[in-house]
Design a protein around this motif. Sequence first.
Motif, PDB file in Angstrom:
ATOM      1  N   ILE A 133      20.271 -46.056  96.265  1.00  0.00           N
ATOM      2  CA  ILE A 133      21.416 -46.893  95.518  1.00  0.00           C
ATOM      3  C   ILE A 133      20.690 -47.272  94.146  1.00  0.00           C
ATOM      4  O   ILE A 133      19.403 -48.223  94.878  1.00  0.00           O
ATOM      5  N   THR A 134      20.822 -47.213  93.119  1.00  0.00           N
ATOM      6  CA  THR A 134      19.991 -47.354  91.869  1.00  0.00           C
ATOM      7  C   THR A 134      19.870 -48.812  91.148  1.00  0.00           C
ATOM      8  O   THR A 134      20.483 -49.360  91.887  1.00  0.00           O
ATOM      9  N   PRO A 135      18.403 -50.118  91.414  1.00  0.00           N
ATOM     10  CA  PRO A 135      18.705 -51.331  90.752  1.00  0.00           C
ATOM     11  C   PRO A 135      19.173 -51.447  89.920  1.00  0.00           C
ATOM     12  O   PRO A 135      19.652 -50.657  89.181  1.00  0.00           O
ATOM     13  N   GLY A 136      20.215 -52.634  90.662  1.00  0.00           N
ATOM     14  CA  GLY A 136      21.299 -53.138  89.412  1.00  0.00           C
ATOM     15  C   GLY A 136      22.786 -52.098  89.835  1.00  0.00           C
ATOM     16  O   GLY A 136      23.549 -51.636  88.559  1.00  0.00           O
ATOM     17  N   SER A 137      22.214 -51.039  90.311  1.00  0.00           N
ATOM     18  CA  SER A 137      24.211 -50.483  90.715  1.00  0.00           C
ATOM     19  C   SER A 137      24.676 -50.740  91.741  1.00  0.00           C
ATOM     20  O   SER A 137      23.543 -51.100  92.527  1.00  0.00           O
ATOM     21  N   ALA A 138      25.732 -50.114  92.265  1.00  0.00           N
ATOM     22  CA  ALA A 138      26.098 -50.364  93.074  1.00  0.00           C
ATOM     23  C   ALA A 138      27.061 -49.242  93.357  1.00  0.00           C
ATOM     24  O   ALA A 138      28.311 -49.146  92.386  1.00  0.00           O
ATOM     25  N   PRO A 139      27.905 -48.657  94.811  1.00  0.00           N
ATOM     26  CA  PRO A 139      28.453 -47.910  94.839  1.00  0.00           C
ATOM     27  C   PRO A 139      30.158 -48.778  94.732  1.00  0.00           C
ATOM     28  O   PRO A 139      30.430 -50.025  95.157  1.00  0.00           O
ATOM     29  N   GLY A 190      36.564 -52.593  89.499  1.00  0.00           N
ATOM     30  CA  GLY A 190      36.445 -53.140  90.474  1.00  0.00           C
ATOM     31  C   GLY A 190      36.452 -51.374  91.856  1.00  0.00           C
ATOM     32  O   GLY A 190      35.957 -51.507  92.568  1.00  0.00           O
ATOM     33  N   GLY A 191      37.221 -50.361  91.626  1.00  0.00           N
ATOM     34  CA  GLY A 191      37.862 -49.505  92.552  1.00  0.00           C
ATOM     35  C   GLY A 191      38.238 -48.742  91.301  1.00  0.00           C
ATOM     36  O   GLY A 191      38.308 -48.309  90.351  1.00  0.00           O
ATOM     37  N   ILE A 192      38.133 -47.826  92.424  1.00  0.00           N
ATOM     38  CA  ILE A 192      38.616 -46.125  91.327  1.00  0.00           C
ATOM     39  C   ILE A 192      39.520 -45.334  91.984  1.00  0.00           C
ATOM     40  O   ILE A 192      39.703 -45.389  93.632  1.00  0.00           O
ATOM     41  N   VAL A 193      40.656 -45.380  92.329  1.00  0.00           N
ATOM     42  CA  VAL A 193      42.244 -44.529  92.115  1.00  0.00           C
ATOM     43  C   VAL A 193      42.388 -43.031  92.151  1.00  0.00           C
ATOM     44  O   VAL A 193      42.324 -43.108  90.826  1.00  0.00           O
ATOM     45  N   ASN A 194      41.813 -41.993  92.893  1.00  0.00           N
ATOM     46  CA  ASN A 194      42.697 -40.567  91.990  1.00  0.00           C
ATOM     47  C   ASN A 194      43.398 -40.315  93.241  1.00  0.00           C
ATOM     48  O   ASN A 194      43.452 -39.888  94.124  1.00  0.00           O
ATOM     49  N   TYR A 198      31.260 -43.659  93.300  1.00  0.00           N
ATOM     50  CA  TYR A 198      30.737 -43.730  92.136  1.00  0.00           C
ATOM     51  C   TYR A 198      29.840 -44.948  91.845  1.00  0.00           C
ATOM     52  O   TYR A 198      29.678 -45.274  92.670  1.00  0.00           O
ATOM     53  N   GLU A 199      28.631 -44.814  91.801  1.00  0.00           N
ATOM     54  CA  GLU A 199      27.710 -45.772  91.324  1.00  0.00           C
ATOM     55  C   GLU A 199      27.789 -46.436  89.825  1.00  0.00           C
ATOM     56  O   GLU A 199      27.895 -45.687  88.902  1.00  0.00           O
ATOM     57  N   LEU A 200      27.947 -47.273  90.495  1.00  0.00           N
ATOM     58  CA  LEU A 200      28.595 -48.336  88.908  1.00  0.00           C
ATOM     59  C   LEU A 200      27.358 -49.554  88.746  1.00  0.00           C
ATOM     60  O   LEU A 200      27.151 -50.018  89.709  1.00  0.00           O
ATOM     61  N   PRO A 201      27.587 -49.534  87.553  1.00  0.00           N
ATOM     62  CA  PRO A 201      26.315 -50.624  87.555  1.00  0.00           C
ATOM     63  C   PRO A 201      27.110 -52.205  87.402  1.00  0.00           C
ATOM     64  O   PRO A 201      28.298 -52.096  87.997  1.00  0.00           O
TER      65      PRO A 201
END
Lengths: 118, 196
Positions: free
Chosen positions: B23-29, B145-149, B136-139
């Motif tokens: 996980i990149t610092p400053g990001s979260a799955p 808050g979430g992604i629905v495909n 997805y890793e987002l800042p």
Amino acid sequence: MNPHPLALVYVAISFLVNFLLETLVIWPFFKKSFNFSRIALFVLLINAFTWPLVHIFYNSVAIVLFLEIFAVIAESLLIMFLFEIRYVKSLLISLIANVASFTLGFVIVQVIITYFIY
Amino acid sequence: MRRLFLGLLTFIFLMSLAQADIITPGSAPTDVRNVIVNINDYPEYVFLSKGGIPSMCPLHLIGSDGVIHSDYKFCGSSVYAVKKSEFNQSLIIPREEFYKNDNWNESNFQDYNTQVENYLNASNLTIVISRIRSNYELPLSSAIGGIVNSYEIDLNKNLTKPSSTRLQWNILLYVYILVALIAILVIIHIIRRRNK
């Protein structure tokens, strides 16, 4: 849906670094006509407008460029109106400020997050 | 100066390519939900999902809610359609059983995976979705808050992208809009007052 527990800390650090860097970049251009606190207030207001809007849509590296273009244009217009200067000059100042905050800001925020929070 | 600029560009470019399993610092799955929206249009079929890493991406049976489970972000799962009459229930191992180390040794794990692989490669199975992205890793500052495909499947097509994607926003969205709104109102007020 709740944000990540560290989200608010990250938001605060990220915004503060962005604001400080842009203030330091913009201040030399206006130090003869405005005092520091007025410049800082204007930069704060400008950033309080553009920074949240950029971060609403910031979800991938691919769209960063478009968001940065939006930030440069929006900030150039606000600088022009608030500091009462010509648009070409305000565009140049906005470009310099945003390049500085995007590159240096990114590095500084990563360093702070890595060493002091994680 | 030119070197510094090129170095900076290279750094930014490499940062954008970084896809390591960290996980990149400053990001979260971010929560990603992959759903087959028209699964009930095919009552005579059973749908299975399976990712590419045998030890971390078990074979799942997709329920009538159409939710495609993915255990690990690099599974890149595919969804297979199989006629109910040809479905081999014995290959489906409940999640908690699959991850119990006591149940496996090198030999029986390999046997099981070979069976699953042969079953999935059989000609009577149809791949309806492939390369499902489950992470997805987002800042941390992201308002998403979430992604629905959503996938609308067709037995004659192999979907590689969702039919539609819906973003779920978190509370930061409202905070950002409020702050931006207040800021622009104050700016307008300052400019108008000065022009009077």
